[in-house]
Design a protein around this motif. Structure first.
Motif, PDB file in Angstrom:
ATOM      1  N   ARG A  53      16.565  -1.028 -29.226  1.00  0.00           N
ATOM      2  CA  ARG A  53      16.335  -1.176 -27.796  1.00  0.00           C
ATOM      3  C   ARG A  53      14.840  -1.287 -27.544  1.00  0.00           C
ATOM      4  O   ARG A  53      14.033  -0.651 -28.211  1.00  0.00           O
ATOM      5  CB  ARG A  53      16.897   0.039 -27.072  1.00  0.00           C
ATOM      6  N   VAL A  54      14.467  -2.092 -26.570  1.00  0.00           N
ATOM      7  CA  VAL A  54      13.089  -2.198 -26.094  1.00  0.00           C
ATOM      8  C   VAL A  54      13.075  -1.683 -24.665  1.00  0.00           C
ATOM      9  O   VAL A  54      13.818  -2.175 -23.811  1.00  0.00           O
ATOM     10  CB  VAL A  54      12.583  -3.663 -26.132  1.00  0.00           C
ATOM     11  N   ASN A  55      12.266  -0.665 -24.404  1.00  0.00           N
ATOM     12  CA  ASN A  55      12.129  -0.136 -23.051  1.00  0.00           C
ATOM     13  C   ASN A  55      10.980  -0.851 -22.367  1.00  0.00           C
ATOM     14  O   ASN A  55       9.895  -0.995 -22.940  1.00  0.00           O
ATOM     15  CB  ASN A  55      11.852   1.372 -23.084  1.00  0.00           C
ATOM     16  N   ILE A  56      11.191  -1.270 -21.148  1.00  0.00           N
ATOM     17  CA  ILE A  56      10.177  -1.998 -20.386  1.00  0.00           C
ATOM     18  C   ILE A  56       9.940  -1.229 -19.094  1.00  0.00           C
ATOM     19  O   ILE A  56      10.893  -0.849 -18.415  1.00  0.00           O
ATOM     20  CB  ILE A  56      10.641  -3.434 -20.084  1.00  0.00           C
ATOM     21  N   ASN A  57       8.668  -0.960 -18.786  1.00  0.00           N
ATOM     22  CA  ASN A  57       8.356  -0.317 -17.520  1.00  0.00           C
ATOM     23  C   ASN A  57       7.054  -0.878 -16.987  1.00  0.00           C
ATOM     24  O   ASN A  57       6.344  -1.589 -17.680  1.00  0.00           O
ATOM     25  CB  ASN A  57       8.304   1.207 -17.660  1.00  0.00           C
ATOM     26  N   GLY A  58       6.735  -0.581 -15.758  1.00  0.00           N
ATOM     27  CA  GLY A  58       5.528  -1.076 -15.117  1.00  0.00           C
ATOM     28  C   GLY A  58       5.582  -0.751 -13.645  1.00  0.00           C
ATOM     29  O   GLY A  58       6.393   0.068 -13.210  1.00  0.00           O
ATOM     30  N   ALA A  59       4.734  -1.384 -12.882  1.00  0.00           N
ATOM     31  CA  ALA A  59       4.700  -1.155 -11.444  1.00  0.00           C
ATOM     32  C   ALA A  59       4.182  -2.410 -10.752  1.00  0.00           C
ATOM     33  O   ALA A  59       3.362  -3.137 -11.312  1.00  0.00           O
ATOM     34  CB  ALA A  59       3.799   0.024 -11.108  1.00  0.00           C
ATOM     35  N   ILE A  60       4.653  -2.635  -9.578  1.00  0.00           N
ATOM     36  CA  ILE A  60       4.132  -3.704  -8.732  1.00  0.00           C
ATOM     37  C   ILE A  60       3.319  -3.012  -7.650  1.00  0.00           C
ATOM     38  O   ILE A  60       3.810  -2.111  -6.976  1.00  0.00           O
ATOM     39  CB  ILE A  60       5.270  -4.539  -8.120  1.00  0.00           C
ATOM     40  N   ILE A  61       2.058  -3.401  -7.521  1.00  0.00           N
ATOM     41  CA  ILE A  61       1.185  -2.783  -6.521  1.00  0.00           C
ATOM     42  C   ILE A  61       0.637  -3.859  -5.601  1.00  0.00           C
ATOM     43  O   ILE A  61       0.691  -5.047  -5.910  1.00  0.00           O
ATOM     44  CB  ILE A  61       0.036  -1.980  -7.164  1.00  0.00           C
ATOM     45  N   ASN A  62       0.116  -3.430  -4.502  1.00  0.00           N
ATOM     46  CA  ASN A  62      -0.468  -4.334  -3.533  1.00  0.00           C
ATOM     47  C   ASN A  62      -1.883  -3.852  -3.220  1.00  0.00           C
ATOM     48  O   ASN A  62      -2.130  -3.293  -2.157  1.00  0.00           O
ATOM     49  CB  ASN A  62       0.405  -4.367  -2.267  1.00  0.00           C
ATOM     50  N   PRO A  63      -2.826  -4.012  -4.166  1.00  0.00           N
ATOM     51  CA  PRO A  63      -4.172  -3.474  -3.945  1.00  0.00           C
ATOM     52  C   PRO A  63      -4.981  -4.349  -2.986  1.00  0.00           C
ATOM     53  O   PRO A  63      -4.757  -5.554  -2.898  1.00  0.00           O
ATOM     54  CB  PRO A  63      -4.788  -3.501  -5.336  1.00  0.00           C
ATOM     55  N   ALA A  64      -5.908  -3.725  -2.303  1.00  0.00           N
ATOM     56  CA  ALA A  64      -6.818  -4.481  -1.448  1.00  0.00           C
ATOM     57  C   ALA A  64      -7.917  -5.106  -2.287  1.00  0.00           C
ATOM     58  O   ALA A  64      -8.407  -6.172  -1.967  1.00  0.00           O
ATOM     59  CB  ALA A  64      -7.420  -3.583  -0.388  1.00  0.00           C
ATOM     60  N   CYS A  65      -8.318  -4.452  -3.369  1.00  0.00           N
ATOM     61  CA  CYS A  65      -9.343  -4.947  -4.286  1.00  0.00           C
ATOM     62  C   CYS A  65      -9.018  -4.466  -5.686  1.00  0.00           C
ATOM     63  O   CYS A  65      -8.312  -3.490  -5.867  1.00  0.00           O
ATOM     64  CB  CYS A  65     -10.735  -4.395  -3.934  1.00  0.00           C
ATOM     65  N   CYS A 118     -10.543  -9.210  -3.415  1.00  0.00           N
ATOM     66  CA  CYS A 118     -10.475  -8.368  -2.223  1.00  0.00           C
ATOM     67  C   CYS A 118      -9.709  -9.080  -1.108  1.00  0.00           C
ATOM     68  O   CYS A 118      -9.971 -10.234  -0.798  1.00  0.00           O
ATOM     69  CB  CYS A 118     -11.874  -8.021  -1.722  1.00  0.00           C
ATOM     70  N   ILE A 119      -8.782  -8.350  -0.548  1.00  0.00           N
ATOM     71  CA  ILE A 119      -8.019  -8.834   0.600  1.00  0.00           C
ATOM     72  C   ILE A 119      -8.139  -7.749   1.651  1.00  0.00           C
ATOM     73  O   ILE A 119      -7.693  -6.617   1.443  1.00  0.00           O
ATOM     74  CB  ILE A 119      -6.545  -9.060   0.224  1.00  0.00           C
ATOM     75  N   LEU A 120      -8.755  -8.067   2.752  1.00  0.00           N
ATOM     76  CA  LEU A 120      -9.013  -7.054   3.766  1.00  0.00           C
ATOM     77  C   LEU A 120      -7.789  -6.700   4.589  1.00  0.00           C
ATOM     78  O   LEU A 120      -7.767  -5.699   5.263  1.00  0.00           O
ATOM     79  CB  LEU A 120     -10.156  -7.495   4.673  1.00  0.00           C
ATOM     80  N   ALA A 121      -6.746  -7.515   4.555  1.00  0.00           N
ATOM     81  CA  ALA A 121      -5.511  -7.189   5.264  1.00  0.00           C
ATOM     82  C   ALA A 121      -4.341  -7.698   4.446  1.00  0.00           C
ATOM     83  O   ALA A 121      -4.406  -8.776   3.870  1.00  0.00           O
ATOM     84  CB  ALA A 121      -5.500  -7.827   6.652  1.00  0.00           C
ATOM     85  N   THR A 122      -3.279  -6.906   4.386  1.00  0.00           N
ATOM     86  CA  THR A 122      -2.088  -7.344   3.670  1.00  0.00           C
ATOM     87  C   THR A 122      -1.258  -8.227   4.579  1.00  0.00           C
ATOM     88  O   THR A 122      -1.508  -8.334   5.780  1.00  0.00           O
ATOM     89  CB  THR A 122      -1.241  -6.133   3.231  1.00  0.00           C
ATOM     90  N   SER A 123      -0.259  -8.856   4.009  1.00  0.00           N
ATOM     91  CA  SER A 123       0.649  -9.653   4.835  1.00  0.00           C
ATOM     92  C   SER A 123       1.434  -8.721   5.735  1.00  0.00           C
ATOM     93  O   SER A 123       1.479  -7.512   5.536  1.00  0.00           O
ATOM     94  CB  SER A 123       1.589 -10.460   3.940  1.00  0.00           C
ATOM     95  N   LYS A 124       2.086  -9.261   6.722  1.00  0.00           N
ATOM     96  CA  LYS A 124       2.859  -8.435   7.667  1.00  0.00           C
ATOM     97  C   LYS A 124       4.108  -7.900   6.966  1.00  0.00           C
ATOM     98  O   LYS A 124       5.196  -8.376   7.133  1.00  0.00           O
ATOM     99  CB  LYS A 124       3.250  -9.261   8.903  1.00  0.00           C
ATOM    100  N   SER A 125       3.903  -6.912   6.141  1.00  0.00           N
ATOM    101  CA  SER A 125       5.012  -6.293   5.426  1.00  0.00           C
ATOM    102  C   SER A 125       5.129  -4.847   5.867  1.00  0.00           C
ATOM    103  O   SER A 125       4.392  -4.380   6.727  1.00  0.00           O
ATOM    104  CB  SER A 125       4.763  -6.362   3.916  1.00  0.00           C
ATOM    105  N   SER A 126       6.018  -4.145   5.222  1.00  0.00           N
ATOM    106  CA  SER A 126       6.204  -2.739   5.572  1.00  0.00           C
ATOM    107  C   SER A 126       4.983  -1.900   5.200  1.00  0.00           C
ATOM    108  O   SER A 126       4.836  -0.785   5.634  1.00  0.00           O
ATOM    109  CB  SER A 126       7.446  -2.193   4.864  1.00  0.00           C
ATOM    110  N   LEU A 127       4.085  -2.471   4.383  1.00  0.00           N
ATOM    111  CA  LEU A 127       2.898  -1.727   3.975  1.00  0.00           C
ATOM    112  C   LEU A 127       1.797  -1.753   5.023  1.00  0.00           C
ATOM    113  O   LEU A 127       0.830  -1.032   4.926  1.00  0.00           O
ATOM    114  CB  LEU A 127       2.361  -2.297   2.653  1.00  0.00           C
TER     115      LEU A 127
END
Length: 175
Positions: free
Chosen positions: A26-38, A77-86
């Protein structure tokens, strides 16, 4: 003879069957999706500020003038995120953490050198307080380079000579 041949054939066939058994893993795969400003530029995430060899005489004569500049460069750098729940990023802050001294105004050098500590200051000459978030100047974020300087500070009348080493971490905070 035919029986001997059948017996020999069955032995060879059974050993081939045993050799073809399957093995599973078995190969275990993990990670994370983030939405950083910079993102902190990779070569700036781990830096060394080399103070070199400092004489006691130099500390006595030029203590407040001994300055070592360093910079932290940001990318994407992104000074504003898209209109999401974040929501959107409104402010950027930087926090430094490490062994502190000077009534929580500076950082210790550690090891054998005693009587000497250092402060970190931003480009407006504001002193960094360990473990306290410091709002970043919007102009600095727009330029994507955060300029800081390290200032040596005597903590006692007598500075004990010796090597020193310390580590200070920093965290970019966006809200």
């Amino acid at each position: 003879m035919l029986r001997l041949l059948l017996l020999l054939f069955s032995l060879v066939f059974s050993s081939v069957t045993l050799a073809m058994q399957e093995q599973y893993g078995r190969v275990n795969i993990n990670g994370a999706i983030i939405n950083p400003a910079c993102t902190i530029l990779a070569e700036n995430a781990e830096q060394t500020v080399d103070l070199g060899i400092i004489t006691q005489q130099n500390i006595e004569q030029h203590n407040s003038e001994i300055i070592y500049p360093f910079a932290i460069r940001l990318t994407n750098c992104i000074l504003a995120t898209s209109k999401s729940s974040l929501g959107s990023w409104q402010t950027f802050s930087m926090m430094f953490d490490g062994p502190s001294a000077l009534g929580n105004r500076g950082f210790t050098l550690g090891d054998q050198s005693q009587g000497l500590a250092f402060e970190i200051r931003d480009e407006q000459d504001n002193t960094v307080i360990p473990r306290a978030a410091m709002k970043l100047n919007e102009h600095s974020v727009a330029n994507k380079t955060l300029n800081y300087s390290l200032h040596l500070v005597k903590t006692s009348q007598q500075v004990k000579p010796g090597p020193f080493y310390t580590a200070v971490s920093f965290i970019l905070i966006y809200q």
